[in-house]
Design a protein around this motif. Structure first.
Motif, PDB file in Angstrom:
ATOM      1  N   LEU A  21     -10.997 -50.399   0.479  1.00 54.17           N
ATOM      2  CA  LEU A  21     -11.143 -51.527  -0.440  1.00 54.17           C
ATOM      3  C   LEU A  21     -11.074 -51.085  -1.895  1.00 54.17           C
ATOM      4  CD1 LEU A  21     -13.947 -53.547   1.379  1.00 54.17           C
ATOM      5  CD2 LEU A  21     -11.497 -54.057   1.282  1.00 54.17           C
ATOM      6  N   TYR A  22     -11.697 -49.970  -2.214  1.00 53.63           N
ATOM      7  CA  TYR A  22     -11.682 -49.462  -3.588  1.00 53.63           C
ATOM      8  C   TYR A  22     -10.262 -49.054  -3.999  1.00 53.63           C
ATOM      9  CZ  TYR A  22     -13.181 -46.893  -7.726  1.00 53.63           C
ATOM     10  OH  TYR A  22     -13.342 -46.463  -9.004  1.00 53.63           O
ATOM     11  N   VAL A  24      -7.436 -50.230  -2.848  1.00 56.29           N
ATOM     12  CA  VAL A  24      -6.562 -51.396  -2.989  1.00 56.29           C
ATOM     13  C   VAL A  24      -6.845 -52.150  -4.284  1.00 56.29           C
ATOM     14  CG1 VAL A  24      -6.061 -53.681  -2.007  1.00 56.29           C
ATOM     15  CG2 VAL A  24      -6.156 -51.674  -0.527  1.00 56.29           C
ATOM     16  N   TRP A  25      -8.120 -52.357  -4.592  1.00 52.57           N
ATOM     17  CA  TRP A  25      -8.453 -53.198  -5.734  1.00 52.57           C
ATOM     18  C   TRP A  25      -8.515 -52.467  -7.068  1.00 52.57           C
ATOM     19  CZ3 TRP A  25     -12.168 -55.800  -1.993  1.00 52.57           C
ATOM     20  CH2 TRP A  25     -11.597 -56.960  -1.494  1.00 52.57           C
ATOM     21  N   SER A  26      -8.897 -51.210  -7.076  1.00 52.00           N
ATOM     22  CA  SER A  26      -9.098 -50.554  -8.366  1.00 52.00           C
ATOM     23  C   SER A  26      -7.898 -49.743  -8.825  1.00 52.00           C
ATOM     24  CB  SER A  26     -10.316 -49.637  -8.312  1.00 52.00           C
ATOM     25  OG  SER A  26     -10.006 -48.472  -7.587  1.00 52.00           O
ATOM     26  N   ARG A  27      -7.174 -49.155  -7.883  1.00 49.09           N
ATOM     27  CA  ARG A  27      -6.061 -48.265  -8.203  1.00 49.09           C
ATOM     28  C   ARG A  27      -6.508 -47.082  -9.058  1.00 49.09           C
ATOM     29  NH1 ARG A  27      -2.635 -50.902  -5.417  1.00 49.09           N
ATOM     30  NH2 ARG A  27      -1.931 -53.012  -5.816  1.00 49.09           N
TER      31      ARG A  27
END
Length: 129
Positions: A21-22, A24-27
């Motif tokens: 999740l990190y 995917v969302w933060s890059r």
């Protein structure tokens, strides 16, 4: 060790989900790398506990009918006069200094650490012949 293996498998699963999740969302590559390493380390501990459980079975403290006297006695064999743990610790100190001061010192520390680890692993290899 089965309980510990399940517990650390849960921790590893948490880090895996959080890592995906990190990522995917933060890059952010730094946080993603840190979470990936956390997942891998928790997986390594899970593997260790699961392997010990498969090899040794239930411990007295894992059973409901286990008694205290079943766990008494020597825990394991520890080499009393080995130089290898001290050499490995000194190598890790030099390796850590090498991260700060340069690659040449890091490589020297890495060599000392490898010598210490191989010394500990093969310390009693000839004793069984």
């Amino acid at each position: 060790m089965k309980t510990e293996a399940v517990l650390f498998a849960g921790v590893a699963g948490f880090f895996l989900v959080t890592d995906v999740l990190y990522a995917v969302w933060s890059r952010d590559p730094t946080g993603t790398a840190a979470l990936t390493i956390s997942f891998l380390m928790a997986s390594l501990v899970t593997f260790f506990f699961a392997t010990n459980y498969r090899r040794k079975g239930l411990r007295p403290e894992d059973r409901g009918d286990g008694d205290i006297h079943e766990r008494s006695g020597p825990v394991d064999f520890f080499s009393p006069h080995s130089i290898w743990p001290s050499l490995t610790a000194a190598g890790m100190a030099v390796l850590a200094l090498g991260v700060v001061f340069g690659l040449w010192l890091f490589l020297i520390g890495l060599g000392v650490v490898l010598a210490g680890v191989f010394g500990m692993v093969f310390q009693y290899a000839r004793a069984q012949d």
